[in-house]
Design a protein around this motif. Structure first.
Motif, mmCIF file in Angstrom:
data_model
loop_
_atom_site.group_PDB
_atom_site.id
_atom_site.type_symbol
_atom_site.label_atom_id
_atom_site.label_comp_id
_atom_site.label_asym_id
_atom_site.label_seq_id
_atom_site.Cartn_x
_atom_site.Cartn_y
_atom_site.Cartn_z
ATOM 1 N N SER A 1 1.564 7.536 -6.294
ATOM 2 C CA SER A 1 0.586 8.619 -6.454
ATOM 3 C C SER A 1 1.212 9.990 -6.209
ATOM 4 C CB SER A 1 -0.598 8.405 -5.506
ATOM 5 O OG SER A 1 -0.227 8.655 -4.159
ATOM 6 N N GLU B 1 0.826 -1.205 0.000
ATOM 7 C CA GLU B 1 0.000 0.000 0.000
ATOM 8 C C GLU B 1 0.860 1.253 0.000
ATOM 9 O OE1 GLU B 1 -3.893 1.894 2.210
ATOM 10 O OE2 GLU B 1 -2.662 0.445 3.301
ATOM 11 N N ARG C 1 2.152 2.036 -3.413
ATOM 12 C CA ARG C 1 1.143 2.654 -4.286
ATOM 13 C C ARG C 1 0.901 4.117 -3.900
ATOM 14 N NH1 ARG C 1 0.583 -2.573 -3.908
ATOM 15 N NH2 ARG C 1 -0.001 -3.796 -5.748
#
Length: 458
Positions: free
Chosen positions: A332, A325, A328
């Motif tokens: 971003s 997580e 990711r």
């Protein structure tokens, strides 16, 4: 159009300001890098040497990585692609990445297996095209061979890879006299298989493998295989009334390779803004990417359309304590600048350019747009990069294709298949892209270095 430029019909007159003498040393360094990089393998090797000189530690994909905060690292793949990065002191799970990407390959002729052929008393080489290229300029030009060979290792089933560069005028593709080809200036179509056979020798005993073995300092029978390319030996030159132009082989894309590397490294200097920036919690992890095989679609394990980048970024994330997580989240917060040269409006073919967006040589960094997403630039990423240029005091300009002429893809949109992050496509304006001798501007070299340094220090 840019300041100091007038248009009379299809003729362009550019009144460039005198180029500062200090830029000359930078141009010499660029041209020296290009000369020493006759193949993608040599380009990646030379970048790795520069990185090592600046304190970067080589990593191996086959081994466990140990990364320290404040450390500098790089990893190679295939000997023709690499990714370098620095780990900031503030790096924590979820820290984003700031990336630049360029490519090591250029359109050339690849030497086929068992290449020697006999024609008209000459030994010639059997070659094939690598990438989309302007073929006609390869005639009547000094050429040679560079690449890599794989030889037997000391242990059973082991091999050793060696770079090879026959650094002398070795080959030539002679043109056919106009008396025998009256259509040469009227749209003559070149047959690569029958008309592009570089001449090696008049001696029937001459072989390329023997010359390569001699150059590499190994017995010929020890060579198991090779990736060899014919390259142009024309020396790079600075020219023009005010010495405002540079011409050289492989400007696309070694000009971006070298200038983005210079900007990346200068941003990491101890006395630079970047050192302070990299110690702050808001900074990103700086990453420099060099991919291979862009000219043939990037679909190799060392190309932009591979897992090389995604796997490297994941490993960095893991080593600073990240999870799936947080990786990711990091993506971003990231941005990629895809740096691959752009088409300048041509003084003799201005009609093929877009009627409005017509980049000029020495007019600044080119931001490239395409509605079909061959270039990934959008309003948000272009706006950010414009701020980067403004912070660096660097001019920028815009490229869009003539709507009737399809453009090519580059690294940005292809890499998105594996690492989906915001991206802007940029380049430096040049003429004769994919020719064995291309032309660009002296000022633009300095502009790119300054802009990329600004990118990593914002």
């Amino acid at each position: 159009m840019g300041a100091g430029t007038a248009i009379l019909g299809e003729i362009f007159f550019c009144s460039c300001a005198t180029i500062p003498a200090m830029i000359h040393d930078t141009i010499l360094e660029l041209l020296d890098f290009i000369t020493k990089s006759p193949s993608a393998f040599h380009a990646a090797h030379n970048v790795s040497l520069i990185l090592e000189q600046h304190g970067f530690t080589r990593l191996d994909e086959c081994e466990t990585w140990v990364l320290k905060k404040g450390g500098r690292y790089f990893v190679e793949r295939n000997g023709s692609a690499l990714i370098a990065f620095a780990v900031p002191e503030h790096a924590v799970p979820g820290t984003g990445f700031m990336l630049t990407a360029s490519h090591s390959d250029s359109p050339v002729f690849k030497v086929k297996e068992n290449p020697e052929m006999q024609h008209a008393g000459c030994i010639t080489l059997n070659v094939e095209k690598y990438g989309g290229m302007l073929i006609a300029p390869w005639f009547d030009r000094p050429l040679s061979v560079a690449g890599r060979i794989v030889i037997r290792g000391k242990e059973p089933f082991s091999t050793v890879t060696k770079l090879v560069h026959i650094d002398r005028d070795l080959l030539l593709i002679p043109n056919l006299a106009i008396h025998m080809n009256r259509e040469a200036n009227d749209g003559w179509k070149i047959d690569v298989q029958s008309e592009i056979s570089p001449v090696l020798s008049l001696s029937e005993s001459a072989t390329l493998s023997s010359l390569v073995a001699e150059e590499a300092g190994v017995p010929e029978e020890e060579i198991l295989s090779a990736d060899l390319y014919v390259y142009s030996r024309s020396a790079g030159s600075r020219w023009g009334a005010e010495r405002e132009f540079i011409s050289s082989p492989r400007l696309d894309d070694l000009e971006c390779v070298w200038t983005t590397l210079e900007g990346f490294l200068s941003a990491l200097e101890p006395d630079s803004q970047a050192e302070n920036r990299l110690s702050q919690e808001t900074g990103r992890i700086p990453v420099y990417c060099l991919f291979d095989n862009e000219e043939v679609g990037s679909s190799s394990r060392q190309g932009a359309d591979s897992t090389f980048l995604s796997e490297t970024l994941e490993r960095i994330s893991d080593k600073i304590g990240g999870s799936g997580e947080s990786y990711r989240i990091a993506l971003s917060k990231s941005l990629m600048v895809s740096a691959d040269n752009a088409h300048a409006v041509h003084p003799n073919y201005a009609s093929v350019a877009d009627p409005v967006n017509r980049p000029l040589i020495n007019g600044g960094i080119v931001i490239k747009y395409n509605a079909s997403q061959k270039y990934t630039t959008d309003a948000e990423t272009s706006a950010f990069f414009k701020l980067v240029c403004e912070a660096a005091g660097v001019p920028y300009q815009v490229f869009t294709n003539n709507a009737n002429i399809a453009g090519g893809s580059t690294l940005g949109n292809i890499s998105q298949n594996h690492v989906s992050i915001p991206c802007v496509d940029i380049g430096l304006a040049q003429w004769a892209m994919h020719s064995p001798y291309e032309t660009a501007g002296v000022k633009d070299v300095e502009y790119m270095i300054k802009a990329i340094r600004s990118l990593y220090t914002l």
